[in-house]
Motif scaffolding. Sequence first.
Motif, PDB file in Angstrom:
ATOM      1  N   ARG A  20      10.160  -5.143  -5.510  1.00 30.63           N
ATOM      2  CA  ARG A  20       9.197  -5.950  -6.273  1.00 30.63           C
ATOM      3  C   ARG A  20       7.917  -5.171  -6.533  1.00 30.63           C
ATOM      4  O   ARG A  20       7.406  -5.114  -7.671  1.00 30.63           O
ATOM      5  CB  ARG A  20       8.916  -7.243  -5.506  1.00 30.63           C
ATOM      6  N   ASP A  21       7.377  -4.540  -5.499  1.00 27.03           N
ATOM      7  CA  ASP A  21       6.119  -3.806  -5.644  1.00 27.03           C
ATOM      8  C   ASP A  21       6.280  -2.586  -6.542  1.00 27.03           C
ATOM      9  O   ASP A  21       5.364  -2.211  -7.275  1.00 27.03           O
ATOM     10  CB  ASP A  21       5.601  -3.392  -4.267  1.00 27.03           C
ATOM     11  N   ALA A  22       7.458  -1.960  -6.499  1.00 30.95           N
ATOM     12  CA  ALA A  22       7.729  -0.813  -7.364  1.00 30.95           C
ATOM     13  C   ALA A  22       7.740  -1.237  -8.822  1.00 30.95           C
ATOM     14  O   ALA A  22       7.178  -0.553  -9.689  1.00 30.95           O
ATOM     15  CB  ALA A  22       9.065  -0.179  -6.974  1.00 30.95           C
ATOM     16  N   THR A  55       0.828  -1.214   0.000  1.00 32.00           N
ATOM     17  CA  THR A  55       0.000   0.000   0.000  1.00 32.00           C
ATOM     18  C   THR A  55       0.860   1.260   0.000  1.00 32.00           C
ATOM     19  O   THR A  55       0.600   2.213  -0.744  1.00 32.00           O
ATOM     20  CB  THR A  55      -0.933   0.000   1.224  1.00 32.00           C
ATOM     21  N   ILE A  56       1.901   1.259   0.819  1.00 29.89           N
ATOM     22  CA  ILE A  56       2.798   2.421   0.896  1.00 29.89           C
ATOM     23  C   ILE A  56       3.518   2.633  -0.430  1.00 29.89           C
ATOM     24  O   ILE A  56       3.639   3.763  -0.929  1.00 29.89           O
ATOM     25  CB  ILE A  56       3.823   2.229   2.029  1.00 29.89           C
ATOM     26  N   ILE A  57       3.997   1.551  -1.025  1.00 29.33           N
ATOM     27  CA  ILE A  57       4.753   1.659  -2.277  1.00 29.33           C
ATOM     28  C   ILE A  57       3.848   2.150  -3.404  1.00 29.33           C
ATOM     29  O   ILE A  57       4.237   3.024  -4.191  1.00 29.33           O
ATOM     30  CB  ILE A  57       5.394   0.307  -2.660  1.00 29.33           C
ATOM     31  N   ARG A  70       8.760   8.293 -10.859  1.00 27.22           N
ATOM     32  CA  ARG A  70      10.201   8.079 -10.795  1.00 27.22           C
ATOM     33  C   ARG A  70      10.608   7.264  -9.568  1.00 27.22           C
ATOM     34  O   ARG A  70      11.654   6.613  -9.560  1.00 27.22           O
ATOM     35  CB  ARG A  70      10.915   9.430 -10.791  1.00 27.22           C
ATOM     36  N   MET A  71       9.762   7.290  -8.542  1.00 28.62           N
ATOM     37  CA  MET A  71      10.096   6.590  -7.311  1.00 28.62           C
ATOM     38  C   MET A  71      10.249   5.085  -7.532  1.00 28.62           C
ATOM     39  O   MET A  71      10.999   4.416  -6.805  1.00 28.62           O
ATOM     40  CB  MET A  71       9.031   6.861  -6.250  1.00 28.62           C
ATOM     41  N   ALA A  72       9.591   4.542  -8.534  1.00 25.10           N
ATOM     42  CA  ALA A  72       9.734   3.111  -8.810  1.00 25.10           C
ATOM     43  C   ALA A  72      11.183   2.766  -9.113  1.00 25.10           C
ATOM     44  O   ALA A  72      11.731   1.801  -8.579  1.00 25.10           O
ATOM     45  CB  ALA A  72       8.832   2.709  -9.977  1.00 25.10           C
TER      46      ALA A  72
END
Length: 321
Positions: A128-130, A42-44, A53-55
Amino acid sequence: MSMGVQVWLMLVVLVLGTTCEAQLSSTFYDNTCPTALSTIRTIIRKAVSKERRMAASLIRLHFHDCFVHGCDASILLDNSSDFKSEKTAGPNVNSVRGFNVIDQAKTEVEKKCPGVVSCADILAIAARDASFSVGGPSWTVKLGRRDSVSAYKDIANSDLPSFRDNLQVLISRFDTKGLSPRDMVALSGSHTLGQAQCFTFRDRIYNNNSNNIDVGFATKRQGTCPLASSPSNDEKLAPLDLVTPNSFDNNYFKNLIQKKGLLPSDQVLYNGGSTDNVVLEYSKNPTTFKSDFASAMIKMGDIEPLLGSAGIVRKICSAIN
């Protein structure tokens, strides 16, 4: 007790001792913190939704952690009286980012399961979530890493790949960590996301003697990266993938074939060397690339983790308990 029974018991002890050795497991938190993965996810997702870009930053953060003394969250530690932070190492300073997102995930997990989930595992899950949040592959993250009680600035300076590295140096750096040339090319494909600072590609776009860069591409990049070096100029950003910088796809490899790799260390992957065939394969088959990327990320996450009674579970990721 007969000699035969004694020998049998000794064998049982040896077998149990081997099988009970601490290992990473995808089900590590199923009983101790069953909501950990969903909380982190959820946070990611929120962070990437706010800034695509955060990914790239979160994937890179996990990479820069694992390549320095293993996947132990040492990169998250601030300076202390006992050690210098890896954040101040040359490859990281004013470059590696996403610490605030990891801190947010840690804070939320701590509310639900205090002292259970390591920062090192949060880094692995976040990467992984990113990836998945921007169209990249997902994979089953193995868990159970523990956190370092020190940082390793000198190792960060010596072991992390550089944008200046030639192909053989890159292959050697990855081989030292148990990663093959194919793993290296797949992991480099994370440059389908994110941006680079001007100082990392200035020499490439202004080197008129170079025959491994598209002239039009170089000219376009010169428009956002002035020849004159200064703090403000050096920090100007350009996308690593000019076509789709916020989506996880295989355009990065197509760019390399067209001599449009932004960093010198990108273009060396396709410049008449031993990895040309892998770049060609990934440029034609995005499914193969995504599958290999996921496998390489799992393999990278296995680099020298702290397990069992080694290390600690830090209460906050930036400091020792």
